[in-house]
Scaffold this motif. Structure first.
Motif, mmCIF file in Angstrom:
data_model
loop_
_atom_site.group_PDB
_atom_site.id
_atom_site.type_symbol
_atom_site.label_atom_id
_atom_site.label_comp_id
_atom_site.label_asym_id
_atom_site.label_seq_id
_atom_site.Cartn_x
_atom_site.Cartn_y
_atom_site.Cartn_z
ATOM 1 N N ALA A 164 0.833 -1.208 0.000
ATOM 2 C CA ALA A 164 0.000 0.000 0.000
ATOM 3 C C ALA A 164 0.868 1.258 0.000
ATOM 4 O O ALA A 164 0.557 2.243 -0.680
ATOM 5 C CB ALA A 164 -0.926 -0.006 1.214
ATOM 6 N N LEU A 165 1.959 1.239 0.747
ATOM 7 C CA LEU A 165 2.849 2.401 0.785
ATOM 8 C C LEU A 165 3.550 2.604 -0.550
ATOM 9 O O LEU A 165 3.680 3.735 -1.032
ATOM 10 C CB LEU A 165 3.865 2.227 1.909
ATOM 11 N N ARG A 166 3.999 1.516 -1.161
ATOM 12 C CA ARG A 166 4.634 1.637 -2.477
ATOM 13 C C ARG A 166 3.629 2.141 -3.507
ATOM 14 O O ARG A 166 3.985 2.915 -4.416
ATOM 15 C CB ARG A 166 5.219 0.283 -2.897
ATOM 16 N N ARG A 167 2.394 1.727 -3.347
ATOM 17 C CA ARG A 167 1.336 2.199 -4.254
ATOM 18 C C ARG A 167 1.165 3.712 -4.133
ATOM 19 O O ARG A 167 0.967 4.408 -5.132
ATOM 20 C CB ARG A 167 0.030 1.475 -3.907
ATOM 21 N N THR A 168 1.236 4.230 -2.903
ATOM 22 C CA THR A 168 1.129 5.676 -2.701
ATOM 23 C C THR A 168 2.228 6.419 -3.450
ATOM 24 O O THR A 168 1.981 7.434 -4.102
ATOM 25 C CB THR A 168 1.186 5.999 -1.201
ATOM 26 N N VAL A 169 3.457 5.926 -3.360
ATOM 27 C CA VAL A 169 4.573 6.602 -4.023
ATOM 28 C C VAL A 169 4.406 6.546 -5.541
ATOM 29 O O VAL A 169 4.625 7.547 -6.243
ATOM 30 C CB VAL A 169 5.913 5.970 -3.592
ATOM 31 N N ARG A 170 3.972 5.398 -6.068
ATOM 32 C CA ARG A 170 3.734 5.305 -7.517
ATOM 33 C C ARG A 170 2.636 6.266 -7.944
ATOM 34 O O ARG A 170 2.729 6.934 -8.977
ATOM 35 C CB ARG A 170 3.340 3.871 -7.908
ATOM 36 N N PHE A 171 1.596 6.327 -7.143
ATOM 37 C CA PHE A 171 0.469 7.189 -7.484
ATOM 38 C C PHE A 171 0.877 8.663 -7.473
ATOM 39 O O PHE A 171 0.387 9.460 -8.271
ATOM 40 C CB PHE A 171 -0.683 6.936 -6.516
ATOM 41 N N ALA A 172 1.778 9.033 -6.578
ATOM 42 C CA ALA A 172 2.239 10.426 -6.541
ATOM 43 C C ALA A 172 2.862 10.836 -7.868
ATOM 44 O O ALA A 172 2.659 11.958 -8.345
ATOM 45 C CB ALA A 172 3.233 10.614 -5.396
ATOM 46 N N PRO A 218 -9.968 -0.711 -4.663
ATOM 47 C CA PRO A 218 -9.051 -1.783 -5.081
ATOM 48 C C PRO A 218 -8.700 -1.778 -6.566
ATOM 49 O O PRO A 218 -7.670 -2.313 -6.956
ATOM 50 C CB PRO A 218 -9.825 -3.068 -4.710
ATOM 51 N N ASP A 219 -9.558 -1.187 -7.388
ATOM 52 C CA ASP A 219 -9.317 -1.164 -8.832
ATOM 53 C C ASP A 219 -8.363 -0.023 -9.173
ATOM 54 O O ASP A 219 -8.778 1.122 -9.378
ATOM 55 C CB ASP A 219 -10.653 -0.995 -9.571
ATOM 56 N N GLU A 220 -7.074 -0.331 -9.231
ATOM 57 C CA GLU A 220 -6.068 0.713 -9.426
ATOM 58 C C GLU A 220 -6.198 1.389 -10.783
ATOM 59 O O GLU A 220 -6.052 2.609 -10.897
ATOM 60 C CB GLU A 220 -4.666 0.124 -9.262
ATOM 61 N N ASP A 221 -6.478 0.630 -11.825
ATOM 62 C CA ASP A 221 -6.598 1.230 -13.158
ATOM 63 C C ASP A 221 -7.760 2.215 -13.203
ATOM 64 O O ASP A 221 -7.636 3.319 -13.760
ATOM 65 C CB ASP A 221 -6.779 0.145 -14.215
ATOM 66 N N ALA A 222 -8.897 1.815 -12.637
ATOM 67 C CA ALA A 222 -10.057 2.702 -12.630
ATOM 68 C C ALA A 222 -9.790 3.940 -11.772
ATOM 69 O O ALA A 222 -10.248 5.046 -12.088
ATOM 70 C CB ALA A 222 -11.285 1.958 -12.117
ATOM 71 N N ARG A 223 -9.057 3.754 -10.684
ATOM 72 C CA ARG A 223 -8.711 4.894 -9.838
ATOM 73 C C ARG A 223 -7.857 5.903 -10.600
ATOM 74 O O ARG A 223 -8.130 7.113 -10.575
ATOM 75 C CB ARG A 223 -7.971 4.403 -8.597
ATOM 76 N N LEU A 224 -6.839 5.429 -11.280
ATOM 77 C CA LEU A 224 -5.983 6.334 -12.041
ATOM 78 C C LEU A 224 -6.762 7.034 -13.147
ATOM 79 O O LEU A 224 -6.576 8.232 -13.395
ATOM 80 C CB LEU A 224 -4.808 5.562 -12.630
ATOM 81 N N GLU A 225 -7.639 6.294 -13.814
ATOM 82 C CA GLU A 225 -8.433 6.896 -14.878
ATOM 83 C C GLU A 225 -9.359 7.970 -14.323
ATOM 84 O O GLU A 225 -9.552 9.033 -14.931
ATOM 85 C CB GLU A 225 -9.238 5.823 -15.601
ATOM 86 N N SER A 226 -9.930 7.727 -13.133
ATOM 87 C CA SER A 226 -10.782 8.730 -12.508
ATOM 88 C C SER A 226 -9.993 9.998 -12.200
ATOM 89 O O SER A 226 -10.447 11.113 -12.483
ATOM 90 C CB SER A 226 -11.393 8.168 -11.216
ATOM 91 N N PHE A 227 -8.805 9.849 -11.635
ATOM 92 C CA PHE A 227 -8.000 11.031 -11.323
ATOM 93 C C PHE A 227 -7.548 11.746 -12.601
ATOM 94 O O PHE A 227 -7.438 12.979 -12.616
ATOM 95 C CB PHE A 227 -6.799 10.639 -10.471
ATOM 96 N N ARG A 228 -7.286 10.989 -13.654
ATOM 97 C CA ARG A 228 -6.910 11.626 -14.919
ATOM 98 C C ARG A 228 -8.062 12.472 -15.439
ATOM 99 O O ARG A 228 -7.869 13.632 -15.844
ATOM 100 C CB ARG A 228 -6.526 10.569 -15.955
ATOM 101 N N ARG A 229 -9.260 11.913 -15.437
ATOM 102 C CA ARG A 229 -10.427 12.658 -15.920
ATOM 103 C C ARG A 229 -10.737 13.851 -15.024
ATOM 104 O O ARG A 229 -11.100 14.935 -15.518
ATOM 105 C CB ARG A 229 -11.638 11.725 -15.982
ATOM 106 N N LEU A 230 -10.597 13.663 -13.733
ATOM 107 C CA LEU A 230 -10.875 14.754 -12.807
ATOM 108 C C LEU A 230 -9.923 15.916 -13.056
ATOM 109 O O LEU A 230 -10.333 17.093 -13.037
ATOM 110 C CB LEU A 230 -10.742 14.254 -11.364
ATOM 111 N N ALA A 231 -8.659 15.611 -13.312
ATOM 112 C CA ALA A 231 -7.677 16.668 -13.548
ATOM 113 C C ALA A 231 -7.991 17.472 -14.797
ATOM 114 O O ALA A 231 -7.562 18.631 -14.919
ATOM 115 C CB ALA A 231 -6.278 16.063 -13.648
ATOM 116 N N GLU A 232 -8.726 16.897 -15.721
ATOM 117 C CA GLU A 232 -9.056 17.581 -16.970
ATOM 118 C C GLU A 232 -10.280 18.487 -16.839
ATOM 119 O O GLU A 232 -10.565 19.276 -17.742
ATOM 120 C CB GLU A 232 -9.306 16.547 -18.067
ATOM 121 N N LEU A 233 -11.023 18.364 -15.724
ATOM 122 C CA LEU A 233 -12.226 19.172 -15.552
ATOM 123 C C LEU A 233 -11.863 20.633 -15.284
ATOM 124 O O LEU A 233 -10.825 20.931 -14.702
ATOM 125 C CB LEU A 233 -13.071 18.645 -14.397
#
Length: 334
Positions: free
Chosen positions: A22-30, A311-326
């Protein structure tokens, strides 16, 4: 102008996932959040919570800052009642020295969830009640003007300008106003309470060396997907973990949305789940943009701090990508 969007990542675990993952996931997500164009990336402090790996925010912030190059990095937040102000100043002094002009010092006054955790930390309700005094002491360590401890210096914090932020609910808004610091406040399921606190903060704000005017950051959970149902599913795991915490006293690792939907809920669980979801914002891009625009217009927020754990990392990243474009218009000046 569009309002800045920032990220809060609490390093929540999934079913079957160990804390290290989970911690490594946080760093990747950053790194992903930086590429998406988010303004800040904050991590949090929780102790002895089965579903949360983030227990040492300044340590994790160092890893995040080292893995990124532009995004601001900070804490949402360090719980000041758990620590001596001198130690907090030293930790942020190290961060600020290693990563100049990129570190934010978000500070809260929450305690451990249980009496056992509070005893293990060695701090309790008395320290929470003294949050304002502890905050003042912490700020003085950076200024180098600490009359209570002659000859003691916070090295390497002294002389650095690390911006401080107060994480607050209700009364904490008064502390942020008195110290002339930005207010970070959750949207909550009762927005009228949040709005009253924000208005009180603005009315009582005293300019400081850090801030000449009030600055409000509203925190909330949000998800964007192709359909409203798909977006709501992304937020269901954390909402259910909140229900589990309220009914069983323990915040668990996140379960899959399908497994949660398959459960037969008690009347109490269903009520708590509905309450947990009231403060969430989800839908298609247009729907979320509209809801966030309404929130900004009502609160006059200067920034939004967004979280999404699923838990769905791909969907999470896609959501943040779309949110950033708003495009969320900044509020009219108040």
């Amino acid at each position: 102008m569009d309002i800045p969007l920032s990220v809060l990542d609490r390093s929540l675990r999934h079913d079957g996932q160990d804390p290290a993952a989970a911690l490594r996931r946080t760093v990747r997500f950053a790194r992903e959040a930086e590429e998406f164009g988010y303004h800040r990336f904050w991590v949090s402090e929780h102790h002895s919570v089965p579903g949360v790996a983030g227990s040492a925010p300044t340590v994790l912030a160092a890893a995040v800052a080292a893995a990124t190059s532009r995004i601001r990095v900070g804490t949402g937040g360090v719980m000041l009642p758990n620590h001596r102000p001198l130690v907090v100043a030293e930790q942020f002094g190290v961060l600020g020295s290693l990563f100049p002009d990129r570190i934010d010092m978000g500070l809260g006054r929450s305690l451990g969830f249980t009496d056992g955790i509070r005893r293990a930390l060695g701090h309790g309700t008395a320290e929470a009640a003294d949050f304002g005094a502890a905050l003042a002491e912490l700020l003085r360590w950076f200024e180098g003007a600490q009359p209570a401890y002659p000859g003691v210096h916070a090295v390497p914090a002294e002389g650095l300008r690390i911006p401080a932020y107060v994480l607050a609910v209700d009364g904490g808004a008064d502390i942020a106003a008195a110290h002339g610091l930005p207010l970070v406040i959750g949207a909550g399921r009762r927005p009228e309470k949040m709005l009253r606190a924000v208005e009180r903060y603005r009315a009582a704000f005293t300019p400081s060396a850090q801030e000449a005017a009030p600055h409000v950051i509203v925190a909330l959970a949000a998800a964007v997907a192709d359909s409203p149902a798909g977006a709501a599913d992304l937020l269901l795991p954390e909402a259910w973990a909140t229900v589990w915490s309220r009914t069983r006293g323990e915040f668990p690792p996140l379960a899959e949305a399908a497994a949660i939907r398959a459960r037969t809920l008690t009347e109490r669980e269903a009520r708590y789940l509905d309450e947990a979801r009231q403060s969430q914002v989800s839908g298609t891009g247009a729907q979320v943009a509209g809801a966030l625009g309404e929130l900004v217009a009502a609160s006059g927020a200067d920034e939004l701090l967004v979280s999404l754990h699923t838990p769905d990392e791909d969907a999470r990243l896609e959501s943040f990508r779309r949110l950033a474009e708003l495009k969320i218009p900044a509020p009219a000046r108040r």
